[in-house]
Motif scaffolding. Structure first.
Motif, mmCIF file in Angstrom:
data_model
loop_
_atom_site.group_PDB
_atom_site.id
_atom_site.type_symbol
_atom_site.label_atom_id
_atom_site.label_comp_id
_atom_site.label_asym_id
_atom_site.label_seq_id
_atom_site.Cartn_x
_atom_site.Cartn_y
_atom_site.Cartn_z
ATOM 1 N N VAL A 199 5.789 -0.900 -13.683
ATOM 2 C CA VAL A 199 7.196 -1.332 -13.760
ATOM 3 C C VAL A 199 8.047 -0.458 -12.846
ATOM 4 O O VAL A 199 8.878 -0.963 -12.067
ATOM 5 N N ASN A 200 7.822 0.846 -12.905
ATOM 6 C CA ASN A 200 8.551 1.787 -12.057
ATOM 7 C C ASN A 200 8.280 1.533 -10.579
ATOM 8 O O ASN A 200 9.178 1.620 -9.734
ATOM 9 N N LEU A 201 7.029 1.205 -10.257
ATOM 10 C CA LEU A 201 6.655 0.927 -8.865
ATOM 11 C C LEU A 201 7.371 -0.318 -8.347
ATOM 12 O O LEU A 201 7.891 -0.331 -7.224
ATOM 13 N N ILE A 202 7.430 -1.370 -9.161
ATOM 14 C CA ILE A 202 8.094 -2.614 -8.753
ATOM 15 C C ILE A 202 9.589 -2.373 -8.546
ATOM 16 O O ILE A 202 10.184 -2.886 -7.588
ATOM 17 N N GLU A 203 10.188 -1.572 -9.422
ATOM 18 C CA GLU A 203 11.613 -1.239 -9.260
ATOM 19 C C GLU A 203 11.846 -0.526 -7.926
ATOM 20 O O GLU A 203 12.850 -0.774 -7.239
ATOM 21 N N GLY A 204 10.924 0.353 -7.553
ATOM 22 C CA GLY A 204 11.026 1.049 -6.277
ATOM 23 C C GLY A 204 10.931 0.094 -5.091
ATOM 24 O O GLY A 204 11.664 0.236 -4.099
ATOM 25 N N VAL A 205 10.037 -0.896 -5.186
ATOM 26 C CA VAL A 205 9.901 -1.899 -4.119
ATOM 27 C C VAL A 205 11.165 -2.748 -4.033
ATOM 28 O O VAL A 205 11.638 -3.078 -2.933
ATOM 29 N N PHE A 206 11.737 -3.106 -5.190
ATOM 30 C CA PHE A 206 13.002 -3.853 -5.203
ATOM 31 C C PHE A 206 14.089 -3.079 -4.458
ATOM 32 O O PHE A 206 14.843 -3.658 -3.659
ATOM 33 N N ARG A 238 -1.370 1.764 -2.244
ATOM 34 C CA ARG A 238 -1.893 0.466 -1.804
ATOM 35 C C ARG A 238 -1.292 -0.687 -2.608
ATOM 36 O O ARG A 238 -1.004 -1.752 -2.059
ATOM 37 N N ILE A 239 -1.090 -0.465 -3.910
ATOM 38 C CA ILE A 239 -0.484 -1.515 -4.727
ATOM 39 C C ILE A 239 0.985 -1.710 -4.332
ATOM 40 O O ILE A 239 1.491 -2.840 -4.339
ATOM 41 N N GLN A 240 1.630 -0.634 -3.924
ATOM 42 C CA GLN A 240 3.003 -0.768 -3.406
ATOM 43 C C GLN A 240 3.007 -1.630 -2.143
ATOM 44 O O GLN A 240 3.890 -2.465 -1.941
ATOM 45 N N GLN A 241 1.974 -1.439 -1.305
ATOM 46 C CA GLN A 241 1.851 -2.248 -0.095
ATOM 47 C C GLN A 241 1.628 -3.714 -0.437
ATOM 48 O O GLN A 241 2.193 -4.610 0.199
ATOM 49 N N VAL A 242 0.809 -3.967 -1.449
ATOM 50 C CA VAL A 242 0.554 -5.343 -1.905
ATOM 51 C C VAL A 242 1.856 -5.990 -2.364
ATOM 52 O O VAL A 242 2.213 -7.102 -1.940
ATOM 53 N N LEU A 243 2.584 -5.298 -3.234
ATOM 54 C CA LEU A 243 3.845 -5.839 -3.765
ATOM 55 C C LEU A 243 4.871 -6.051 -2.651
ATOM 56 O O LEU A 243 5.565 -7.072 -2.620
ATOM 57 N N SER A 244 4.951 -5.087 -1.736
ATOM 58 C CA SER A 244 5.902 -5.205 -0.620
ATOM 59 C C SER A 244 5.599 -6.426 0.227
ATOM 60 O O SER A 244 6.502 -7.199 0.575
ATOM 61 N N LEU A 313 -1.097 -11.065 4.219
ATOM 62 C CA LEU A 313 -1.828 -11.613 3.069
ATOM 63 C C LEU A 313 -3.301 -11.249 3.122
ATOM 64 O O LEU A 313 -3.938 -11.061 2.076
ATOM 65 N N SER A 314 -3.845 -11.151 4.317
ATOM 66 C CA SER A 314 -5.241 -10.747 4.448
ATOM 67 C C SER A 314 -5.427 -9.310 3.957
ATOM 68 O O SER A 314 -6.400 -8.994 3.259
ATOM 69 N N ILE A 315 -4.476 -8.439 4.297
ATOM 70 C CA ILE A 315 -4.517 -7.053 3.830
ATOM 71 C C ILE A 315 -4.368 -6.999 2.315
ATOM 72 O O ILE A 315 -5.072 -6.260 1.629
ATOM 73 N N VAL A 316 -3.455 -7.800 1.782
ATOM 74 C CA VAL A 316 -3.243 -7.875 0.334
ATOM 75 C C VAL A 316 -4.551 -8.225 -0.375
ATOM 76 O O VAL A 316 -4.950 -7.565 -1.348
ATOM 77 N N LYS A 317 -5.229 -9.240 0.120
ATOM 78 C CA LYS A 317 -6.484 -9.690 -0.500
ATOM 79 C C LYS A 317 -7.538 -8.580 -0.459
ATOM 80 O O LYS A 317 -8.234 -8.330 -1.452
ATOM 81 N N HIS A 318 -7.658 -7.908 0.680
ATOM 82 C CA HIS A 318 -8.666 -6.855 0.810
ATOM 83 C C HIS A 318 -8.358 -5.659 -0.086
ATOM 84 O O HIS A 318 -9.278 -5.049 -0.644
ATOM 85 N N ILE A 319 -7.079 -5.318 -0.225
ATOM 86 C CA ILE A 319 -6.715 -4.191 -1.096
ATOM 87 C C ILE A 319 -7.056 -4.516 -2.549
ATOM 88 O O ILE A 319 -7.632 -3.691 -3.264
ATOM 89 N N ILE A 320 -6.701 -5.726 -2.977
ATOM 90 C CA ILE A 320 -6.985 -6.125 -4.363
ATOM 91 C C ILE A 320 -8.492 -6.169 -4.604
ATOM 92 O O ILE A 320 -8.993 -5.699 -5.635
ATOM 93 N N GLU A 321 -9.245 -6.712 -3.654
ATOM 94 C CA GLU A 321 -10.698 -6.784 -3.808
ATOM 95 C C GLU A 321 -11.340 -5.389 -3.751
ATOM 96 O O GLU A 321 -12.377 -5.170 -4.369
ATOM 97 N N ALA A 322 -10.714 -4.461 -3.019
ATOM 98 C CA ALA A 322 -11.222 -3.086 -2.985
ATOM 99 C C ALA A 322 -11.088 -2.426 -4.354
ATOM 100 O O ALA A 322 -11.833 -1.504 -4.681
ATOM 101 N N HIS A 323 -10.164 -2.917 -5.161
ATOM 102 C CA HIS A 323 -10.001 -2.451 -6.548
ATOM 103 C C HIS A 323 -10.906 -3.224 -7.520
ATOM 104 O O HIS A 323 -10.827 -3.008 -8.731
ATOM 105 N N ASP A 324 -11.740 -4.124 -6.975
ATOM 106 C CA ASP A 324 -12.589 -5.000 -7.799
ATOM 107 C C ASP A 324 -11.746 -5.894 -8.705
ATOM 108 O O ASP A 324 -12.109 -6.172 -9.854
#
Length: 347
Positions: A199-206, A238-244, A313-324
């Motif tokens: 939640v804190n991370l999403i607020e930071g991205v906002f 990396r999750i901040q990058q995904v959300l951004s 979006l390709s980077i987003v997919k790879h980051i999420i998949e890197a987290h399994d």
């Protein structure tokens, strides 16, 4: 190397039986007419004839088939059939047929896979050259103008240098994204996994994207007021990058005066799902399967005006998949889009 032909025993037994039966019958008739028929002699003859026939036939059939099957194995070995080379040579025709069929299927799949990769490689090279060509030619044009005398005009000099700088920044942005996605694909990019409040991370991205959203009068919001922290186990950066990336896309293709809403829900006992929903233009169903491909753009004409490397979006997919974890997308033209991904909850 297998030297026994188990299933050929049946062939040898039957063939030997036919030969023995024929020769015994022939001999019996012959001796009957000579009035010297001896039952014990006939039985002994039959046993000797059968034994001799069986071993001759079995040996000859094995050698005959083995030589020809070995030739098949040798020919296949020239084609680098590693599967067949690992197995002993069989003279059983059913087993051999099964092996050859499997080999043919594997080779067909391999050829189809190579064709797909080749097509993808051609498309990728074409996309890279196109993405790099535009800012390169732009920078070259501004610099050429300055060299040809434009540098003497202060207004032109400042304006063209600023534009050239933006073109170089875009080139750097594309190269950085390419470097990152290459590392993600080969597993070279290590994840610094830790526990943090999503939640804190999403607020930071906002906060980071507030100005960008304000330009299109898009409201960034949660679906509800999250009073308690929601702790997840992942790489915060990396999750901040995904959300951004997801939120920037929703702003980029969002409807003016629209909304981008983020929600966090419990999926199963140890998982949460984060949803990024907008009420923008939406994506056609035909485009969704290729949405996470490198440089793939839904709008071939207008999307480049919005900037970006085409790799987000390709980077987003790879980051999420890197987290399994998994990423999903749902969209409808004129209604909007929803991108969602799972994360592991911290215990």
């Amino acid at each position: 190397m297998q030297s026994q032909l188990k299933k050929s025993y049946k062939f040898a037994i039957k063939t030997s039986l036919y030969i023995t039966f024929f020769l015994t019958l022939f001999t019996s008739v012959f001796l009957f007419y000579l009035n010297s028929l001896n039952i014990l002699a006939i039985i002994l003859f039959a046993i000797i004839c059968y034994t001799f026939s069986f071993f001759v036939i079995q040996y000859r059939v094995e050698r005959f088939i083995y030589r020809r099957i070995k030739k098949i194995y040798d020919d296949l070995t020239l084609l680098e059939s590693t599967t067949l080379r690992k197995q002993p040579i069989t003279t059983d025709m059913a087993t051999l047929t099964k092996q050859i069929d499997q080999y043919a299927k594997d080779k067909k799949l391999e050829i189809e896979s190579l064709k797909v990769r080749e097509e993808y490689r051609k498309e990728f090279i074409g996309n890279v050259s196109h993405e790099l060509k535009t800012p390169l030619f732009t920078v070259q044009g501004y610099i050429s103008t300055l060299i040809d005398g434009g540098i003497n005009d202060k207004k032109i000099r400042e304006k063209y240098l600023e534009r050239a700088e933006k073109g170089v920044e875009r080139l750097i942005y594309i190269v950085k994204d390419l470097d990152m996605i290459t590392k993600l694909e080969v597993g070279d990019l290590s994840l610094n996994v830790d526990v943090f409040d999503i939640v804190n991370l999403i607020e930071g991205v906002f906060d980071l994207l507030e100005m960008k959203a304000a330009k299109k009068k898009i409201t960034l919001m949660f679906d509800m007021d999250y009073k308690e922290p929601i702790l997840v186990y992942a790489d915060r950066e990396r999750i901040q990058q995904v959300l951004s990336n997801l939120i920037v896309n929703s702003i980029k293709y969002g409807r003016e005066k629209g909304t981008t809403e983020v929600s966090i829900e419990n999926l199963i006992k140890n998982k949460v799902i984060v949803r990024v929903t907008d009420n923008g233009e939406g994506i056609a169903k035909s485009n969704i399967p290729r949405l996470f491909e490198r440089f793939y753009r839904v709008d071939k004409s207008g999307s480049r005006k919005e900037g970006g490397s085409g790799l987000g979006l390709s980077i987003v997919k790879h980051i999420i998949e890197a987290h399994d974890e998994k990423i999903y997308v749902e969209s409808e033209i004129g209604v909007g889009s929803e991108f969602s991904f799972t994360l592991e909850k911290a215990k």
